[in-house]
Design a protein around this motif. Structure first.
Motif, PDB file in Angstrom:
ATOM      1  N   GLY A 188       5.748  72.788 -19.068  1.00 24.07           N
ATOM      2  CA  GLY A 188       4.856  71.411 -18.438  1.00 24.07           C
ATOM      3  C   GLY A 188       5.250  70.520 -18.103  1.00 24.07           C
ATOM      4  O   GLY A 188       5.856  70.968 -17.362  1.00 24.07           O
ATOM      5  N   CYS A 189       4.302  69.259 -18.226  1.00 22.68           N
ATOM      6  CA  CYS A 189       4.880  68.205 -17.619  1.00 22.68           C
ATOM      7  C   CYS A 189       4.145  67.160 -17.692  1.00 22.68           C
ATOM      8  O   CYS A 189       3.276  67.046 -18.753  1.00 22.68           O
ATOM      9  CB  CYS A 189       3.652  68.959 -16.230  1.00 22.68           C
ATOM     10  SG  CYS A 189       3.609  67.366 -14.946  1.00 22.68           S
ATOM     11  N   ALA A 190       4.606  66.224 -17.653  1.00 20.37           N
ATOM     12  CA  ALA A 190       4.386  64.648 -18.447  1.00 20.37           C
ATOM     13  C   ALA A 190       3.034  63.442 -17.625  1.00 20.37           C
ATOM     14  O   ALA A 190       2.580  62.443 -17.723  1.00 20.37           O
ATOM     15  CB  ALA A 190       5.558  64.032 -18.655  1.00 20.37           C
ATOM     16  N   MET A 191       2.996  64.053 -16.068  1.00 18.95           N
ATOM     17  CA  MET A 191       2.246  63.398 -15.075  1.00 18.95           C
ATOM     18  C   MET A 191       1.051  63.206 -14.795  1.00 18.95           C
ATOM     19  O   MET A 191       0.173  62.341 -14.737  1.00 18.95           O
ATOM     20  CB  MET A 191       2.671  64.055 -14.169  1.00 18.95           C
ATOM     21  CG  MET A 191       3.908  63.336 -13.131  1.00 18.95           C
ATOM     22  SD  MET A 191       4.773  62.587 -13.682  1.00 18.95           S
ATOM     23  CE  MET A 191       6.086  62.437 -14.050  1.00 18.95           C
ATOM     24  N   ARG A 192       0.653  63.776 -15.944  1.00 20.06           N
ATOM     25  CA  ARG A 192      -1.349  63.933 -16.561  1.00 20.06           C
ATOM     26  C   ARG A 192      -2.012  63.870 -15.457  1.00 20.06           C
ATOM     27  O   ARG A 192      -3.063  62.498 -15.641  1.00 20.06           O
ATOM     28  CB  ARG A 192      -1.477  62.646 -17.483  1.00 20.06           C
ATOM     29  CG  ARG A 192      -0.743  63.201 -18.840  1.00 20.06           C
ATOM     30  CD  ARG A 192      -1.466  63.385 -20.222  1.00 20.06           C
ATOM     31  NE  ARG A 192      -0.662  62.944 -20.978  1.00 20.06           N
ATOM     32  CZ  ARG A 192      -0.593  64.584 -21.735  1.00 20.06           C
ATOM     33  NH1 ARG A 192      -2.640  65.398 -21.573  1.00 20.06           N
ATOM     34  NH2 ARG A 192      -0.213  64.676 -23.152  1.00 20.06           N
ATOM     35  N   CYS A 193      -1.791  64.360 -14.735  1.00 19.79           N
ATOM     36  CA  CYS A 193      -2.869  64.550 -12.995  1.00 19.79           C
ATOM     37  C   CYS A 193      -3.908  64.985 -13.796  1.00 19.79           C
ATOM     38  O   CYS A 193      -3.452  66.461 -14.753  1.00 19.79           O
ATOM     39  CB  CYS A 193      -3.024  65.275 -12.140  1.00 19.79           C
ATOM     40  SG  CYS A 193      -0.734  64.422 -11.155  1.00 19.79           S
ATOM     41  N   ASN A 251      -6.684  55.840  -2.102  1.00 15.55           N
ATOM     42  CA  ASN A 251      -6.899  54.601  -2.186  1.00 15.55           C
ATOM     43  C   ASN A 251      -6.529  54.547  -3.769  1.00 15.55           C
ATOM     44  O   ASN A 251      -6.609  55.157  -4.019  1.00 15.55           O
ATOM     45  CB  ASN A 251      -8.351  53.515  -1.688  1.00 15.55           C
ATOM     46  CG  ASN A 251      -9.484  54.158  -3.183  1.00 15.55           C
ATOM     47  OD1 ASN A 251      -9.063  53.760  -3.928  1.00 15.55           O
ATOM     48  ND2 ASN A 251     -10.145  55.210  -2.401  1.00 15.55           N
ATOM     49  N   ASP A 252      -6.199  53.101  -4.014  1.00 16.80           N
ATOM     50  CA  ASP A 252      -5.258  52.885  -5.550  1.00 16.80           C
ATOM     51  C   ASP A 252      -6.246  53.046  -6.442  1.00 16.80           C
ATOM     52  O   ASP A 252      -5.747  53.842  -7.685  1.00 16.80           O
ATOM     53  CB  ASP A 252      -4.763  51.259  -5.258  1.00 16.80           C
ATOM     54  CG  ASP A 252      -3.255  51.615  -4.941  1.00 16.80           C
ATOM     55  OD1 ASP A 252      -1.813  52.583  -4.249  1.00 16.80           O
ATOM     56  OD2 ASP A 252      -2.573  50.559  -4.420  1.00 16.80           O
ATOM     57  N   ALA A 253      -7.963  52.249  -6.154  1.00 14.41           N
ATOM     58  CA  ALA A 253      -7.835  52.437  -7.648  1.00 14.41           C
ATOM     59  C   ALA A 253      -8.889  54.155  -7.844  1.00 14.41           C
ATOM     60  O   ALA A 253      -8.897  54.421  -9.245  1.00 14.41           O
ATOM     61  CB  ALA A 253      -9.972  51.863  -7.214  1.00 14.41           C
ATOM     62  N   LEU A 254      -8.865  54.862  -6.895  1.00 14.09           N
ATOM     63  CA  LEU A 254      -9.095  56.197  -6.824  1.00 14.09           C
ATOM     64  C   LEU A 254      -7.885  57.081  -7.656  1.00 14.09           C
ATOM     65  O   LEU A 254      -7.539  57.853  -8.568  1.00 14.09           O
ATOM     66  CB  LEU A 254      -9.689  57.130  -5.911  1.00 14.09           C
ATOM     67  CG  LEU A 254     -10.294  58.595  -5.940  1.00 14.09           C
ATOM     68  CD1 LEU A 254     -11.436  58.860  -7.277  1.00 14.09           C
ATOM     69  CD2 LEU A 254     -10.526  58.751  -4.780  1.00 14.09           C
ATOM     70  N   VAL A 281      -4.787  60.140 -10.394  1.00 11.56           N
ATOM     71  CA  VAL A 281      -3.343  60.725 -10.621  1.00 11.56           C
ATOM     72  C   VAL A 281      -2.360  59.467 -11.232  1.00 11.56           C
ATOM     73  O   VAL A 281      -2.389  58.437 -10.544  1.00 11.56           O
ATOM     74  CB  VAL A 281      -2.581  60.645  -9.422  1.00 11.56           C
ATOM     75  CG1 VAL A 281      -1.286  61.140  -9.093  1.00 11.56           C
ATOM     76  CG2 VAL A 281      -2.972  61.611  -8.191  1.00 11.56           C
ATOM     77  N   PRO A 282      -2.919  59.436 -12.314  1.00  7.78           N
ATOM     78  CA  PRO A 282      -2.094  57.922 -12.935  1.00  7.78           C
ATOM     79  C   PRO A 282      -0.607  57.720 -13.308  1.00  7.78           C
ATOM     80  O   PRO A 282      -0.752  56.408 -13.426  1.00  7.78           O
ATOM     81  CB  PRO A 282      -2.372  58.097 -14.745  1.00  7.78           C
ATOM     82  CG  PRO A 282      -3.216  59.752 -14.823  1.00  7.78           C
ATOM     83  CD  PRO A 282      -2.679  60.208 -13.106  1.00  7.78           C
ATOM     84  N   TYR A 319       3.895  53.579  -9.124  1.00  4.10           N
ATOM     85  CA  TYR A 319       4.250  53.257  -8.266  1.00  4.10           C
ATOM     86  C   TYR A 319       3.634  53.746  -6.847  1.00  4.10           C
ATOM     87  O   TYR A 319       2.511  54.997  -6.701  1.00  4.10           O
ATOM     88  CB  TYR A 319       5.368  54.875  -7.878  1.00  4.10           C
ATOM     89  CG  TYR A 319       5.987  55.328  -9.031  1.00  4.10           C
ATOM     90  CD1 TYR A 319       7.135  54.021  -9.067  1.00  4.10           C
ATOM     91  CD2 TYR A 319       6.360  55.850  -9.576  1.00  4.10           C
ATOM     92  CE1 TYR A 319       8.048  54.274 -10.044  1.00  4.10           C
ATOM     93  CE2 TYR A 319       7.320  56.082 -10.062  1.00  4.10           C
ATOM     94  CZ  TYR A 319       8.001  55.253 -10.548  1.00  4.10           C
ATOM     95  OH  TYR A 319       9.255  55.236 -11.313  1.00  4.10           O
ATOM     96  N   PRO A 320       2.565  52.629  -6.449  1.00  7.51           N
ATOM     97  CA  PRO A 320       1.333  52.153  -6.128  1.00  7.51           C
ATOM     98  C   PRO A 320       1.785  52.726  -4.449  1.00  7.51           C
ATOM     99  O   PRO A 320       2.406  53.370  -4.176  1.00  7.51           O
ATOM    100  CB  PRO A 320       0.595  51.004  -6.229  1.00  7.51           C
ATOM    101  CG  PRO A 320       1.537  49.987  -6.498  1.00  7.51           C
ATOM    102  CD  PRO A 320       2.580  51.341  -7.332  1.00  7.51           C
ATOM    103  N   LEU A 321       0.329  53.383  -3.706  1.00 10.64           N
ATOM    104  CA  LEU A 321       0.585  53.441  -2.487  1.00 10.64           C
ATOM    105  C   LEU A 321       1.424  53.293  -1.009  1.00 10.64           C
ATOM    106  O   LEU A 321       1.971  53.775  -0.495  1.00 10.64           O
ATOM    107  CB  LEU A 321      -1.168  53.544  -1.953  1.00 10.64           C
ATOM    108  CG  LEU A 321      -1.685  54.750  -2.581  1.00 10.64           C
ATOM    109  CD1 LEU A 321      -3.592  54.768  -2.366  1.00 10.64           C
ATOM    110  CD2 LEU A 321      -1.622  56.030  -2.460  1.00 10.64           C
ATOM    111  N   GLY A 322       1.286  51.850  -1.638  1.00 15.42           N
ATOM    112  CA  GLY A 322       2.378  51.002  -0.495  1.00 15.42           C
ATOM    113  C   GLY A 322       3.477  51.157  -0.802  1.00 15.42           C
ATOM    114  O   GLY A 322       4.428  51.795   0.098  1.00 15.42           O
ATOM    115  N   LEU A 323       3.988  51.307  -2.097  1.00 18.04           N
ATOM    116  CA  LEU A 323       5.934  51.533  -2.540  1.00 18.04           C
ATOM    117  C   LEU A 323       6.066  53.106  -1.883  1.00 18.04           C
ATOM    118  O   LEU A 323       6.195  53.740  -1.236  1.00 18.04           O
ATOM    119  CB  LEU A 323       5.739  51.337  -3.982  1.00 18.04           C
ATOM    120  CG  LEU A 323       6.386  50.397  -3.982  1.00 18.04           C
ATOM    121  CD1 LEU A 323       6.584  50.095  -5.636  1.00 18.04           C
ATOM    122  CD2 LEU A 323       6.763  49.500  -3.630  1.00 18.04           C
TER     123      LEU A 323
END
Ligand code: SAH
Length: 338
Positions: free
Chosen positions: A106-111, A213-216, A221-222, A227-231
């Motif tokens: 399984g996976c906890a990332m929930r994409c 872009n962070d909004a999409l 990809v929750p 860890y947003p795109l800049g990081l």
């Protein structure tokens, strides 16, 4: 009973106590270099073969195996000793083969669009359970050579760092698959990428971007909220500089979600400073997600625009869709039920 691929050299030396000293190396090479099971090690005395077979059991029981109609893709459903299930996929190319392994049940990332993510997390795999998937693939691929291992099956490899890294080291040092032919694919766990940068083995890194872009990206990809795109971009830059390896960005093209000319521009802006290679794949349908993959004309236009913006982009051919073995379709029991 001990598990065959969980045993380290010290454990093996203890098991082989009283045997000539070269036995440890002989059995170890048999297990990893030659991908043999103890019962097949005909260079051992038969009593020893028998005893090792009795004392060391496998971790993966083949619950189900399916081959695609063209025979080029094989998918296994493995049952682990505690009942958890994972899948691995073997892909044959002309002269070599490649295996896609799971790092977690399984996976906890929930994409949103991923079948494994939709089913949730069961547990981490151990290093031995990961290595055993590769050895099963090596055996199945014969006489082809298994040249590449990609951690793109079930689970998030960087969320199970210790076990994944132990498996990578064993594959590199004992099985003989060089780190350059091993790729970790991550949803973008920044601390994991930072840790990877500190490790000496230069494995390939693929980041499943899908939105620039962070909004999409927050929506599909929750983990992006954490860890947003800049990081993510900073961590990727350090990995590329530190390892000398090329970075790949994975982008599943979703109809009218992330396939517009503006999406391509944003992707190019993210990829260019990292000199990343972009892998495009039309989204594979999964039960829990409504949107389909982008139509072929949109896929080609998106790729063409990236190339105009001087980004290296490859459109990936989907493999194994007829056996639910394509990217994002691995879901354990649910895909095992006919
Ligand atoms: N957790 C890791 C590795 C597993 S997923 C990661 O996120 O990278 C392997 C790849 O398949 C990832 O790029 C993932 O985003 C992609 N994927 C997931 N679902 C998909 C789908 N339905 N269609 C196409 N690709 C998908």
């Amino acid at each position: 009973m001990a598990r065959l691929y969980e045993v380290d050299r010290h454990d093996l030396a203890r098991l082989l106590h009283g045997q000539p000293s070269y036995r440890v190396r002989q059995v170890w090479d048999g297990l990893y270099r030659r991908a043999l099971r103890p019962s097949e090690m005909t260079d051992l005395p038969s009593s020893l073969r028998l005893r090792l077979g009795e004392e060391l059991g496998l971790s993966l029981a083949e619950e189900r195996r399916r081959s695609s109609a063209d025979g080029q893709t094989v998918k296994w459903l493995w049952r682990l000793p505690d009942g958890a299930v994972v899948e691995s996929v073997l892909m044959h190319y002309r002269r070599r083969s490649s295996v896609c392994v799971s790092s977690q049940a399984g996976c906890a990332m929930r994409c949103a669009f991923c079948a494994t993510g939709q089913a949730g997390f069961t547990r981490h795999l151990s290093a031995g359970e990961i290595v055993e998937q590769v050895l099963a693939a090596i055996r199945e691929a014969r006489p082809r050579r298994l040249s590449n291992v990609v951690f793109m099956g079930m689970g998030e490899p960087l969320a199970n760092f210790e076990a994944v890294w132990r498996a990578v080291r064993r594959l590199h040092a004992d099985v003989g698959i060089s780190a350059r032919h091993i790729t970790l694919s991550t949803v973008g766990i920044v601390p994991g990428i930072v840790r990877l940068t500190a490790e000496p083995l230069p494995v390939g890194l693929a980041v499943s971007l899908h939105a620039a872009n962070d909004a999409l990206r927050d929506r599909i990809v929750p983990v992006n909220r954490r860890y947003p795109l800049g990081l993510l971009a900073d961590a990727c830059r350090r990995y590329v500089d530190g390892s000398g390896r090329r970075l790949s960005l994975e982008w599943a093209l979703i109809d009218q979600v992330n396939d517009s000319p503006e999406d391509a521009r944003q992707l190019a802006q993210f990829a260019t400073p990292l000199r990343a290679h972009v892998n495009l794949i039309p989204l594979n349908p999964t039960p829990g997600y409504g949107a389909p993959g982008s139509p072929p004309a949109v896929v080609s236009a998106f790729a063409a625009q990236l190339r105009r913006l001087a980004v290296n982009a490859t459109v990936r051919v989907t493999r194994g869709a007829d056996i639910d073995a394509a990217c994002g379709q691995l879901a354990g029991m649910s895909s095992a039920t006919p």
